[in-house]
Design an enzyme around this catalytic site. Sequence first.
Site, PDB file in Angstrom:
ATOM      1  CB  THR A   4     -28.142 -47.629 -22.101  1.00 49.24           C
ATOM      2  OG1 THR A   4     -27.334 -46.449 -22.192  1.00 49.24           O
ATOM      3  CG2 THR A   4     -27.354 -48.718 -21.397  1.00 49.24           C
ATOM      4  NE  ARG A   6     -25.373 -30.777 -22.967  1.00 47.05           N
ATOM      5  CZ  ARG A   6     -25.966 -29.614 -23.273  1.00 47.05           C
ATOM      6  NH1 ARG A   6     -26.404 -29.398 -24.491  1.00 47.05           N
ATOM      7  NH2 ARG A   6     -26.106 -28.689 -22.355  1.00 47.05           N
ATOM      8  CB  SER A  48     -29.176 -35.519 -16.085  1.00 45.96           C
ATOM      9  OG  SER A  48     -29.257 -34.776 -14.892  1.00 45.96           O
ATOM     10  CD  GLU A  88     -27.793 -37.370 -29.495  1.00 49.68           C
ATOM     11  OE1 GLU A  88     -28.336 -38.234 -30.210  1.00 49.68           O
ATOM     12  OE2 GLU A  88     -28.410 -36.410 -29.003  1.00 49.68           O
ATOM     13  CG  LEU A 102     -20.186 -33.299 -34.113  1.00 45.82           C
ATOM     14  CD1 LEU A 102     -20.126 -32.056 -33.233  1.00 45.82           C
ATOM     15  CD2 LEU A 102     -20.396 -32.914 -35.574  1.00 45.82           C
ATOM     16  CE1 TYR A 157     -36.954 -40.518 -17.455  1.00 47.95           C
ATOM     17  CE2 TYR A 157     -38.786 -41.792 -16.592  1.00 47.95           C
ATOM     18  CZ  TYR A 157     -37.609 -41.730 -17.316  1.00 47.95           C
ATOM     19  OH  TYR A 157     -37.082 -42.863 -17.889  1.00 47.95           O
TER      20      TYR A 157
END
Length: 539
Positions: free
Chosen positions: A146, A224, A226, A274, A277, A460
Amino acid sequence: MREQPPVELPATRAPIMAWDAWGAHDQHAPLSERTRAILRTALHVDVHEPSHPNADDVRLTASTLTDESRRGLADIVGADHVVTNDDVRLRHLGGKSTIDLLNRRSADVQKAPDAVVFPADRAEVEALLKFCTDTSIAVVPFGGGTSVVGGLEPVRDWFDAVVAVSTRRMCALTAVDTESRTAVLQAGVTGPEAEDMLGRHGLTLGHFPQSFRYASIGGFAATRSSGQASAGYGRFDDMVEALTVVTPIGVVQPGRAPASAAGPDMRQVFLGSEGTLGIITDVTVRVHEIPETTVYRAWRFTDFAAGAEAFRIVAGTPSRPTVMRLSDEAETGINAALSDHDAPHGGCLAIMTFDGTATDVARRVEDVDALLARAGATVVDESAARAWEHGRFDGPYLRDALLDVGALAETLETAAHWSSLAAVRTAVTGALVESLGAAGTPPVVMCHISHVYPTGASLYFTVVCAAADDPITQWRNAKTAATDAMTATGATVTHHHAVGSDHRNWMPHEIGDVGIAVLRSIKSAVDPAGILNPGKLIP
């Protein structure tokens, strides 16, 4: 008490998204004549009949995976779970931004992963990363697909091959602690699957981003995320108690207790990383009892500034709702024009929902009603809030339908302190209008607040205009102008969409040269060969 289900699986699996659009094709609906009329009159879009590319006509880069590498991968996950056929590679080309979808519609050869690999557990992921390190194969971790910021593009760089490593087979609830209210979910669990399995225990995660139906737990953590109920339940990184992350040099499991002073919080190193790592395989999340009741409220403000000031006051109170959303004048007007129900016209629409016990919700609603009345808001029918909730996951389908008929539609987001929120909104809107107007395609720019904090809020933006002859360059120029405006006014380049490749060039401005050096040092330590998601996040 702590329950330890051997492996609890979802009742049904979430479908895999269409290769050339958001979601599933059978969920797409044609634009109404009302919408088409608005496009013609307001945006001068030369509305045409939609046409969709045929998957059989798409040309993919040929797989360069050697027979030896394929056998090595198959030895780890099983031959059936190393897939090189075009049908599967087609579904793992990247994410679902407008740029991604425009690329899917082009006649150009599409950059595809050389294979898609489906590990079953942490041990297989660990073996995969070791093998790929030893054989110079780049790895793109793939959850629900997504991403809207170029986070899943299969970048080969200097590697011999690039594979997508899907977490889809890792889809179980493996532990529930009802006393501590935590649960362990594997990374491939989607939003609906998490709610299904937790619901059997009377629990909810409370994380409902617009990508909810398809995005995965691992993806939520890696970006992260929301959710739309963040005012009540927090961001996803607030919900994470612990992580299991597989890196090329081994496994790390940060998060031993609810809180700790044992040095920097290592969870935060991997939350938002993302896939650069390590690959997240398991997430321990804080969960909540399913609320006894939900109450819906809607109000109208005369203008966006008045609504934002009221939201600032509500955000700092103990009565804060679960969902808080304020649409500006343009968004309120467009939504009213497109609505099939009696939507508010004029001014700015604010909607809120309140979850909890009946007694607690009644108290919070009374407090917020009083606050908003003093702020000059007028109550409107709660059906506006219920209508938003009913369609809250469907926005991307409308974007795709607009794209089908010749309109460019895209979103971008940021966050800023309350004191600079108005300046950020003005600057970003102006940059978009100037860039797209100069291209001969003046836009409609809509904005809403959907995530609030005591010190600030997100903004947004939704942008709609006629598509130019080269819509990819058209949008890239506009996005660059808007992002420059964000940084110039002290806002962040992303509140919840993440960095990917789209925002990567702005990371030095976001975290500074020392911050970049720290990220590069961590990357070098845990991924010395640099195989993990090349070209994303770290400049």
